[in-house]
Scaffold this active site. Sequence first.
Site, PDB file in Angstrom:
ATOM      1  N   HIS A   1      48.823  37.278  45.606  1.00 33.03           N
ATOM      2  CA  HIS A   1      49.274  37.331  47.014  1.00 33.03           C
ATOM      3  C   HIS A   1      48.601  36.430  47.852  1.00 33.03           C
ATOM      4  O   HIS A   1      47.263  36.280  47.609  1.00 33.03           O
ATOM      5  CB  HIS A   1      49.036  38.894  47.367  1.00 33.03           C
ATOM      6  CG  HIS A   1      49.818  39.280  48.351  1.00 33.03           C
ATOM      7  ND1 HIS A   1      49.303  39.412  49.710  1.00 33.03           N
ATOM      8  CD2 HIS A   1      51.082  39.890  48.583  1.00 33.03           C
ATOM      9  CE1 HIS A   1      50.269  39.782  50.562  1.00 33.03           C
ATOM     10  NE2 HIS A   1      51.229  40.319  49.831  1.00 33.03           N
TER      11      HIS A   1
ATOM     12  N   ASP B   1      43.072  43.386  42.602  1.00 30.52           N
ATOM     13  CA  ASP B   1      43.887  43.841  43.727  1.00 30.52           C
ATOM     14  C   ASP B   1      45.117  44.712  42.827  1.00 30.52           C
ATOM     15  O   ASP B   1      45.958  44.413  42.349  1.00 30.52           O
ATOM     16  CB  ASP B   1      44.650  42.547  44.395  1.00 30.52           C
ATOM     17  CG  ASP B   1      45.722  42.720  45.109  1.00 30.52           C
ATOM     18  OD1 ASP B   1      46.441  44.131  45.371  1.00 30.52           O
ATOM     19  OD2 ASP B   1      46.371  41.886  45.676  1.00 30.52           O
TER      20      ASP B   1
ATOM     21  N   GLN C   1      50.006  46.578  43.876  1.00 25.77           N
ATOM     22  CA  GLN C   1      51.245  46.392  43.256  1.00 25.77           C
ATOM     23  C   GLN C   1      51.240  47.530  42.000  1.00 25.77           C
ATOM     24  O   GLN C   1      52.420  47.814  41.602  1.00 25.77           O
ATOM     25  CB  GLN C   1      51.687  45.204  42.912  1.00 25.77           C
ATOM     26  CG  GLN C   1      53.137  44.865  42.956  1.00 25.77           C
ATOM     27  CD  GLN C   1      53.893  45.538  44.132  1.00 25.77           C
ATOM     28  OE1 GLN C   1      54.696  46.037  44.048  1.00 25.77           O
ATOM     29  NE2 GLN C   1      53.541  44.679  45.215  1.00 25.77           N
TER      30      GLN C   1
ATOM     31  N   LYS D   1      52.282  51.721  49.659  1.00 23.43           N
ATOM     32  CA  LYS D   1      53.228  51.326  48.522  1.00 23.43           C
ATOM     33  C   LYS D   1      52.739  52.370  47.623  1.00 23.43           C
ATOM     34  O   LYS D   1      53.491  52.249  46.419  1.00 23.43           O
ATOM     35  CB  LYS D   1      52.408  49.927  47.806  1.00 23.43           C
ATOM     36  CG  LYS D   1      52.727  48.553  48.775  1.00 23.43           C
ATOM     37  CD  LYS D   1      52.323  47.528  47.944  1.00 23.43           C
ATOM     38  CE  LYS D   1      52.669  46.310  49.214  1.00 23.43           C
ATOM     39  NZ  LYS D   1      52.221  45.182  48.556  1.00 23.43           N
TER      40      LYS D   1
ATOM     41  N   CYS E   1      54.803  36.312  49.880  1.00 24.74           N
ATOM     42  CA  CYS E   1      53.627  36.118  50.101  1.00 24.74           C
ATOM     43  C   CYS E   1      52.841  35.446  48.673  1.00 24.74           C
ATOM     44  O   CYS E   1      51.575  35.833  48.354  1.00 24.74           O
ATOM     45  CB  CYS E   1      52.565  37.348  50.565  1.00 24.74           C
ATOM     46  SG  CYS E   1      53.242  38.073  52.231  1.00 24.74           S
TER      47      CYS E   1
HETATM   48  C1  LIG Z   1      51.278  44.291  49.375  1.00 21.02           C
HETATM   49  C2  LIG Z   1      50.323  43.519  48.649  1.00 21.02           C
HETATM   50  C3  LIG Z   1      49.064  42.997  49.107  1.00 21.02           C
HETATM   51  C4  LIG Z   1      49.033  43.320  50.485  1.00 21.02           C
HETATM   52  O1  LIG Z   1      48.712  44.686  51.007  1.00 21.02           O
HETATM   53  P1  LIG Z   1      48.517  44.893  52.493  1.00 21.02           P
HETATM   54  O2  LIG Z   1      48.969  46.545  52.380  1.00 21.02           O
HETATM   55  O3  LIG Z   1      49.646  44.444  53.079  1.00 21.02           O
HETATM   56  O4  LIG Z   1      47.428  44.757  53.127  1.00 21.02           O
HETATM   57  C5  LIG Z   1      48.210  42.474  48.481  1.00 21.02           C
HETATM   58  N1  LIG Z   1      48.273  42.267  47.156  1.00 21.02           N
HETATM   59  C6  LIG Z   1      49.366  42.720  46.332  1.00 21.02           C
HETATM   60  C7  LIG Z   1      49.763  42.354  45.089  1.00 21.02           C
HETATM   61  C8  LIG Z   1      50.251  43.313  47.033  1.00 21.02           C
HETATM   62  O5  LIG Z   1      51.491  43.602  46.454  1.00 21.02           O
END
Ligand SMILES: *Cc1c(COP(=O)(O)O)cnc(C)c1O
Length: 412
Positions: free
Chosen positions: A129, A206, A209, A232, A370
């Site tokens: 992302h 990260d 997701q 999320k 993104c």
């Molecule tokens: C949504 C997402 C982000 C960013 O998350 P925020 O809540 O906008 O800070 C980063 N990495 C992944 C894989 C995402 O799906």
Amino acid sequence: MNTATQNIPFNVEEIRKDFPILKREVNGYPLVYFDNAATSQTPQQVIDVIVDYYSSYNANIHRGVHTLSQEATDAYEQARIKIQKHFNAAKAHEMIFTSGTTHGINLVANGFGALLKEGDEIIVSALEHHSNIVPWQMMCERNGAVLRVIPMNEDGTLMMDVYDTLLSEKTKLVFCNHISNALGTINPIESIIQKAHQAGAAVLIDGAQACPHVKPDVQALDVDFYVASAHKMCGPTGVGVLYGKEKWLKKLPPYQGGGEMIAEVTFEKTTYADLPHKFEAGTPNICGGIAFGAAVDYLNAVGFKAIAAYEHELLAYATEKLLAIDGVKIYGTSSAKTSVISFNIEGVHPYDIGTIVDKLGIAVRTGHHCAQPIMDYYKIPGTVRASFAFYNTREEIDRLVDAVIRAKKMLL
Ligand SMILES: *Cc1c(COP(=O)(O)O)cnc(C)c1O
């Protein structure tokens, strides 16, 4: 019995009653919400916690001796413990409340950047992302470290053999998402972490997701840092969590200065507060943190095994139905993926499909999600992304498929 409700481990119609938004209409049709990879919907159980906070004990935390402040502090710290248990972290103070994944990544990039010197290397994956690429680029500009990238294969998986060749004693940090938001690929993070550690590097995963779909065990993974966003995971926006191993959180300098993060302030020198407060400057999103705890409770009550099994069924069903439409191409075809389908119709711009299906009440995402480097890899401007949650149904997928067929007729 309707075929759509056969063999499912929970009653989706009952679950849908928890989500008031699913009752609304959009453009004259019942809403079909397939943009879960961007943000999830919020169950009444979490909404109630938010209303209760503002109705009965809204106060600033960790400061006041008055009753409301103590109640708010207790609820906030209990949420931290819930989240700690959810991620199976060893200590509650290893869970830092953030404003979300982006904040967590920037916090680590900034802190880690201060420990790096010219020539040190950082590895990121090609599936990242933007929020996972830009902070490292900024950090490398500051300290002369070098950014290396694990390339991707056509099916949306990472080239793990190339990863092996990128790792060296120069590698200080490896960043990778647990699950790609653009393609749904589940990355082999166990092996990514293990190999990084063999090379002496730390790892940040990260999990933005992944956390709506799986329950990560940070101790079993032995990961150094793991970040997620509440919004999320059926929680509110503006709050998230950074897990960091205690030894790293002690080593990293604070990210922001302000109230709450200091032990003692004089104009000569300030000493920092203990963890987690060292990284939590200023008044946090108190209600958000408490509601995040409620969201974690909600997801655990539904059950991650049940969620995974049901979503997998939805993914298989939607994949088959969409591929039956002539001209549809799906990007990201790894056998290890979650309920995200990124697709295009040959000769049609994804934005046009998104607009037409919205007219029919269906929310999908269009664009680069993104993750522009992935789109560059496929040489496409973007995709249509339908991402499913455990409160979606096969009937809704049928509506998407019909809408895509209609869009195709109109646009070609
Ligand atoms: C949504 C997402 C982000 C960013 O998350 P925020 O809540 O906008 O800070 C980063 N990495 C992944 C894989 C995402 O799906």
